[in-house]
Design an enzyme around this catalytic site. Structure first.
Site, PDB file in Angstrom:
ATOM      1  N   HIS A   1       5.424  -0.298   1.734  1.00 33.15           N
ATOM      2  CA  HIS A   1       4.567  -1.481   1.835  1.00 33.15           C
ATOM      3  C   HIS A   1       4.604  -2.307   0.558  1.00 33.15           C
ATOM      4  O   HIS A   1       4.006  -3.374   0.472  1.00 33.15           O
ATOM      5  CB  HIS A   1       3.135  -1.016   2.140  1.00 33.15           C
ATOM      6  CG  HIS A   1       2.192  -2.127   2.480  1.00 33.15           C
ATOM      7  ND1 HIS A   1       2.510  -3.459   2.333  1.00 33.15           N
ATOM      8  CD2 HIS A   1       0.930  -2.124   2.934  1.00 33.15           C
ATOM      9  CE1 HIS A   1       1.489  -4.212   2.693  1.00 33.15           C
ATOM     10  NE2 HIS A   1       0.522  -3.413   3.060  1.00 33.15           N
ATOM     11  N   CYS A   2       5.329  -1.841  -0.479  1.00 37.90           N
ATOM     12  CA  CYS A   2       5.208  -2.528  -1.777  1.00 37.90           C
ATOM     13  C   CYS A   2       6.477  -3.243  -2.218  1.00 37.90           C
ATOM     14  O   CYS A   2       6.519  -4.474  -2.228  1.00 37.90           O
ATOM     15  CB  CYS A   2       4.793  -1.511  -2.837  1.00 37.90           C
ATOM     16  SG  CYS A   2       3.138  -0.898  -2.575  1.00 37.90           S
ATOM     17  N   ILE A   3       7.508  -2.471  -2.570  1.00 33.76           N
ATOM     18  CA  ILE A   3       8.656  -3.063  -3.283  1.00 33.76           C
ATOM     19  C   ILE A   3       9.384  -4.136  -2.443  1.00 33.76           C
ATOM     20  O   ILE A   3       9.787  -5.159  -2.985  1.00 33.76           O
ATOM     21  CB  ILE A   3       9.652  -1.961  -3.762  1.00 33.76           C
ATOM     22  CG1 ILE A   3       8.904  -0.804  -4.427  1.00 33.76           C
ATOM     23  CG2 ILE A   3      10.693  -2.535  -4.714  1.00 33.76           C
ATOM     24  CD1 ILE A   3       8.181  -1.141  -5.695  1.00 33.76           C
TER      25      ILE A   3
END
Ligand code: NAD
Length: 435
Positions: free
Chosen positions: A274-276
């Protein structure tokens, strides 16, 4: 320091301040447990009744939060969950941990943050602290959250308090958890920072105050952009090494022996989670509105998002060398999560790899001890039993290098192994193709 702030600080100190957590996912549930374990009464809010019921039964659905840790807290009544947002008014501090995805056009989708903020704003009262933890572009707390919260006439820094504190949780990391990962905090005013520090100080070992919410928002995006750009660089180095017929893994290992000025990053099948793959685009979107092109972010995004296609091209070449086509071949993907030893498939490159191979006519399947079922192309795939699936497959693609796999046995049982993670290091076999 206002009386309101001093009273709230006192309630936090004496353990009577009720903490509301909006969004009980990968970020919100561990945080709820940490606050409850630190002696504060916690009320979790989520739109998903299934999650709320599970929390109230003391059953965790997040791998990093063992039910044995959650259950005593719910049994003791220190942690409860609800779908009834009226109870937000009872909370002294409310922390927003809802998703911040991208829209189809790769623009920030802050609809869930806005919804969550509106539900707080409708019940905001004097003496409350509101903190945003969801990752977002610099300026969100000030430009989006603050106007919604001040609509009713309450003044920030006097009547209520506002801060941004990015979540840095690293799922699957045994060494660093919510408690011992230093926490960056930016308050809207001095008083906001002070009460936010008092709150986190109860549950987190090390606090890192910064001058404003927008600085704290930027910290998170620097961290994730740093990773995305370095992974993009090393993925490109892997492509270069392939053409130069040099083993990129050997090169990285040797470079990492330098005791200063080098930090190893590793190539792979593409970004996930969900981030990078998402957060840097929040930053580039914001910069676009200021007529600035975030070139490193765009280039890293381009290189990283092309990796699943590259993996599939390597599979096709390796099959071709064995006089086979992708069309009609059975291809088994090992590990469909976005990194090893976790159960999260969000944005996983395995989903792209399965889709691309299927589009080319392969008969695809997967095995993953952490993912019994996988929704793929409007069908539901089941994790196949490993040994029979290996025996049947024309090619095996290692996408998530889970520690529980026995790679020697996998290589022995497979006809062809395309290894995107160097999971087969130390095993010599002409069945192995690495990226
Ligand atoms: N997962 C990670 O590793 C990680 C790490 C650092 C930061 N973050 C950031 O933290 C934020 C949350 O991510 P996550 O992984 O916990 O997401 P998640 O999808 O696991 O959980 C979010 C939860 O919020 C709930 N929700 C949605 N709208 C809501 C609303 N209006 N009110 C109450 N609940 C609502 C959803 O039902 C869901 O249970 C994101 O901004 C993400 O970028 C995530």
């Amino acid at each position: 320091m206002s009386d309101t702030a001093a009273r709230l600080e006192e309630k936090i100190r004496d353990g009577s301040a009720r903490v509301g957590i909006l969004g009980l996912g990968y970020v919100g549930l561990p945080l709820s447990v940490e606050f409850a374990a630190a002696g504060l009464p916690v009320l979790g809010f989520d739109l998903a009744p299934g999650k709320v019921e599970a929390v109230n039964r003391g059953e965790s659905y997040i791998k990093d939060v063992p039910s044995e840790r959650l259950a005593p807290l719910t049994q003791a009544g220190r942690l409860k969950a609800t779908t009834d947002f009226e109870a937000l008014g009872e909370c002294d501090a409310v922390v927003i941990c809802v998703p911040t995805p991208l829209s189809k056009t790769k623009d920030p989708d802050l609809s869930m943050v806005v919804e969550a903020t509106k539900s707080i704003a409708a019940r905001l009262r004097s003496g409350q602290l509101v903190i945003l933890e969801s990752t977002t572009y610099p300026g969100t707390t000030e430009e989006l959250i603050l106007p919604l919260l001040t609509e009713g006439g309450l003044r920030v820094g006097h009547d209520f308090f506002l801060a941004f504190s990015p979540e840095r949780v690293d799922p699957g990391n045994d060494r660093f958890s919510t408690r011992n990962t230093p926490k960056v905090i930016g308050g809207f005013t001095e008083a906001c920072l002070r009460v936010a520090r008092a709150l986190y100080g109860r549950a987190i070992d090390t606090l890192v105050p910064v001058s404003s919410p927008r600085a704290a928002e930027m910290v998170k995006l620097l961290e994730n952009t740093f990773r995305s750009v370095n992974i993009g660089l090393v993925n490109e180095v892997a492509l270069m090494c392939e053409r130069l017929e040099i083993d990129v893994w050997e090169v990285i290992e040797a470079a990492a022996s330098k005791p200063f000025g080098f930090m190893p990053f590793y190539p792979g099948p593409g970004l996930g989670g969900h981030c990078i793959p998402i957060d840097p685009f929040y930053l580039s979107w914001k910069l676009k509105t200021l007529d600035y092109r975030a070139r490193f972010i765009e280039l890293a995004g381009e290189v990283n998002s092309a990796m699943p296609e590259h993996v599939c091209a390597r599979v096709a070449d390796a099959l071709n060398d064995r006089c086979k086509s992708v069309k009609g071949s059975r291809i088994l993907v090992l590990g469909v999560t976005y990194k090893k030893d976790i159960d999260d498939v969000r944005e996983s490159p395995a989903l792209d790899i399965l889709r691309i191979l299927e589009r080319r006519g392969a008969r695809v399947g997967y095995n993953d001890p952490y993912v019994p079922q996988l929704d793929h192309n409007e069908t539901r795939l089941e994790s196949q039993e490993l040994l029979p699936a290996l025996a049947e497959a024309d090619a095996v693609v290692i996408v998530a290098d889970h520690s529980s796999y026995r790679y020697r046995e996998i290589v022995d049982a497979a006809r062809l192994v395309v290894d995107t993670r160097n999971a087969t290091r130390g095993i010599v076999s002409d069945k192995i193709v690495k990226i």
